[in-house]
Write a protein that holds these residues in place. Sequence first.
Motif, PDB file in Angstrom:
ATOM      1  N   UNK A  68       0.779  -1.142  -0.006  1.00  0.00           N
ATOM      2  CA  UNK A  68      -0.003   0.069   0.063  1.00  0.00           C
ATOM      3  C   UNK A  68       1.028   1.180   0.019  1.00  0.00           C
ATOM      4  N   UNK A  69       0.617   2.136  -1.000  1.00  0.00           N
ATOM      5  CA  UNK A  69       1.859   3.334  -0.949  1.00  0.00           C
ATOM      6  C   UNK A  69       0.789   4.431  -0.998  1.00  0.00           C
ATOM      7  N   UNK A  70       1.236   5.375  -0.302  1.00  0.00           N
ATOM      8  CA  UNK A  70       0.694   6.830  -0.083  1.00  0.00           C
ATOM      9  C   UNK A  70       1.568   7.861  -0.390  1.00  0.00           C
ATOM     10  N   UNK A  71       1.272   9.009  -0.897  1.00  0.00           N
ATOM     11  CA  UNK A  71       2.054  10.082  -0.870  1.00  0.00           C
ATOM     12  C   UNK A  71       1.205  11.436  -1.207  1.00  0.00           C
ATOM     13  N   UNK A  72       1.851  12.527  -1.281  1.00  0.00           N
ATOM     14  CA  UNK A  72       1.154  13.838  -1.370  1.00  0.00           C
ATOM     15  C   UNK A  72       0.385  14.084  -2.682  1.00  0.00           C
ATOM     16  N   UNK A  73       1.451  13.577  -3.799  1.00  0.00           N
ATOM     17  CA  UNK A  73       0.923  13.649  -5.055  1.00  0.00           C
ATOM     18  C   UNK A  73       0.463  12.493  -5.674  1.00  0.00           C
ATOM     19  N   UNK A  74      -0.777  12.057  -5.403  1.00  0.00           N
ATOM     20  CA  UNK A  74      -1.168  10.733  -5.642  1.00  0.00           C
ATOM     21  C   UNK A  74      -1.309  10.584  -7.374  1.00  0.00           C
ATOM     22  N   UNK A  75      -1.711  11.599  -7.906  1.00  0.00           N
ATOM     23  CA  UNK A  75      -1.951  11.626  -9.325  1.00  0.00           C
ATOM     24  C   UNK A  75      -0.540  11.408  -9.889  1.00  0.00           C
ATOM     25  N   UNK A  76       0.423  12.034  -9.436  1.00  0.00           N
ATOM     26  CA  UNK A  76       1.675  11.872 -10.281  1.00  0.00           C
ATOM     27  C   UNK A  76       2.371  10.443  -9.877  1.00  0.00           C
ATOM     28  N   UNK A  77       2.060   9.916  -8.386  1.00  0.00           N
ATOM     29  CA  UNK A  77       2.641   8.752  -7.991  1.00  0.00           C
ATOM     30  C   UNK A  77       2.134   7.415  -8.959  1.00  0.00           C
ATOM     31  N   UNK A  78       0.959   7.545  -9.077  1.00  0.00           N
ATOM     32  CA  UNK A  78       0.163   6.540  -9.601  1.00  0.00           C
ATOM     33  C   UNK A  78       0.745   6.384 -11.222  1.00  0.00           C
ATOM     34  N   UNK A  79       1.021   7.443 -11.872  1.00  0.00           N
ATOM     35  CA  UNK A  79       1.706   7.595 -12.903  1.00  0.00           C
ATOM     36  C   UNK A  79       3.239   6.901 -13.045  1.00  0.00           C
ATOM     37  N   UNK A  80       3.818   7.387 -12.116  1.00  0.00           N
ATOM     38  CA  UNK A  80       5.248   6.895 -11.847  1.00  0.00           C
ATOM     39  C   UNK A  80       5.671   5.499 -11.660  1.00  0.00           C
ATOM     40  N   UNK A 100       4.475   6.889   1.906  1.00  0.00           N
ATOM     41  CA  UNK A 100       4.310   5.979   2.866  1.00  0.00           C
ATOM     42  C   UNK A 100       4.079   4.710   2.454  1.00  0.00           C
ATOM     43  N   UNK A 101       4.978   3.731   2.784  1.00  0.00           N
ATOM     44  CA  UNK A 101       4.800   2.276   2.153  1.00  0.00           C
ATOM     45  C   UNK A 101       4.492   1.213   3.098  1.00  0.00           C
ATOM     46  N   UNK A 102       3.573   0.432   2.990  1.00  0.00           N
ATOM     47  CA  UNK A 102       3.335  -0.635   3.797  1.00  0.00           C
ATOM     48  C   UNK A 102       2.892  -1.790   3.224  1.00  0.00           C
ATOM     49  N   UNK A 103       3.534  -3.094   3.653  1.00  0.00           N
ATOM     50  CA  UNK A 103       3.255  -4.413   3.072  1.00  0.00           C
ATOM     51  C   UNK A 103       1.666  -4.704   3.602  1.00  0.00           C
ATOM     52  N   UNK A 104       0.789  -5.224   2.716  1.00  0.00           N
ATOM     53  CA  UNK A 104      -0.337  -5.562   3.415  1.00  0.00           C
ATOM     54  C   UNK A 104      -1.008  -7.151   2.851  1.00  0.00           C
TER      55      UNK A 104
END
Lengths: 305, 372
Positions: free
Chosen positions: A229-241, A283-287
């Motif tokens: 599970x990954x979270x960040x401030x720029x979710x839109x940029x994150x998904x593309x990256x 934020x990166x967490x294994x789920x």
Amino acid sequence: MSAVIVEHITKTFNKGKIKALDNVSFSVQEGELFGLIGPDGAGKTSLFRILTTLWLADSGKAEVKGLDVVQDYKAIRKRIGYMPGKFSLYQDLTVEENLSFFATLFNTTIRENYDLVKDIYVQLEPFKDRKAGKLSGGMKQKLALCCALIHKPDVLFLDEPTTGVDPVSRKEFWEMLRRLQSRITIIVSTPYMDEATLCDRIALMQDGRIMQLDTPEGIVRSFNDTLLSIRGNDMFGLIGAIRALPEISGCYAFGESLHVRFPADAWTETGLRSALEQFSGLVIEPITPGIEDCFMALIEPHAAH
Amino acid sequence: MRTLMILLRKEFQQIRRNPAILRIIFMMPAVQLLILPLAADYEVKNVNLTVVDNNHSDYSRRLINKLAANDHFTLVGVTDNYKEALVTIEQDKSDIVLTIPPHFDREIIREDEAALHLSANAVNGAKGNIGAAYAQSIIADFNNEIRRELLAMPRMNPAPVIEVTTINRFNDTMAYAIFMVPGILVILVTMVGSFLASLNIVHEKEVGTIEQLNVSPIKKHQFILGKLIPFWLLGFVVLTIGLLIARVVYGIIPEGNLGLIYLFAGVYLLALLGIGLLISTVSETQQQAMLMSFFFMMIFILMGGLYTSIDSMPEWAQVVTRFNPVRYFIEVMRMVIMKGSTFRDILPNLYVIGGMAVFFNGLAILLYRKRS
């Protein structure tokens, strides 16, 4: 003994152009709570209509309680209960009139099978003189379940019974199903993945095919990839990256975070973190995967990102 | 049988609870029978006449007076300019223009022959036509009058006059209501038969309740009978209300046996319900059923002999009306109510309607049986 047997059922529309069901086979055990899970258009309703003798399949064979759905359709109709996805009781008749109408049609009375519907009917009883059309969504579904149960069917078919019902009523509805299960075989379809875990076994359906059939635990167990599970401030940029990274087999929004799936040996958490270092607030967490993750993994080869 | 009773009970429960159906059943016959026969009247009155008198003689004045004195005509103007008169037609102030030529009187006396000119406004075809016909008969009358005057009258009348008097059999005063009410009654019964039943079945499809019924052990014929019987009975209710209104309001008491009307209506309703059933099997929504019923109703009504006499239709149209059930019932209604026809007289119509009932219901059930 199997309560329902489906063998190589195929159903097409528009002269074969649209395949609603594509060579579907499975069987449901006596007393099982069996779930058909899949998005709209997966073929769940078509399957129900064939099993409830409303439609004829193009090819294949199906049996309900050892009776053939084509030859013995009359006998089957006496022994099944069907609750269509769309509310289909008489809106201009009262709760009680609806129930007694369906009871008498099957040559029985409300009193005779009262114990079967008691749990549900006590909640409806205060409104028994209200017209069915004036009930709330959850109450309508409860009444529909009562009407499908009142003749004590051997097999109950519920087509998306909780669609459009509030979360509390949904929970109640499933508790009722679990209680009924000791006496009746139930096949239920739902587009909600969280309801899948409440079934004994589930079939994940997509485009008229069964992708996987197992117990909910078995399906989760067969999930071999790593899921983060990954979270960040720029979710839109994150998904593309993330999608641009090699060997990522799935990345999709799940609530407030992204679920990222990849073969276990492809990435490590630290490797991934350094690849995404330009993003702040990471934020990166294994789920552990849920049914929905399993379903996404199954349909990934079919659906484009 | 038991299942059928359950279905019927449910159906009546629903009908009782549906204010729209009740309103249609009780209000429609009342309103239609009270208004339509009075409004849909073909008698042409108030034909507006303009005369172009270029003659200004005794004869022309007598002719004008004769026309003006007639109930059907209203003299709206006398001028001596034809163009001016034509303008009044254009302005819709007059329907007929009669032109009397300058030497009208002289021609009658010297040459025994004179010409008159009639122009009729054909925008309202019926009025123009009938108005012109009235004018012609009045002019013919006038012609006889002056012929007799001009001839000397010795021992016997050298110009034999044949006078024609007519008796209107079966409707001696030519009361329009007596003619229209039975026909309108047929239309009402037809609407209940075809509209309501088909809408009702399609409603079950639309709402999805038919699914529930289909997975229950109800047999097809039970379902269909459960739908047909209530509307068959409702048809009789409408017929009875209509006959009562006809009796109370218009004083129409059938010459023949009332039982014959009910007998024919029973078979007729079966045929109509068959059509309704057929419509419901081919439509998915009430809207579709409604539009389709409308289409048939229009043809049925316009080609049923209610407003226009079938005998005066062109050959091909008369052939078409043979397939129109409404035509047969209107015939029977008028025969029994006005002429007092007997069972033997209506038998041919009964055969045809019976055949239609078998045909439409058979076809509907055949189409209905098909499981997709």
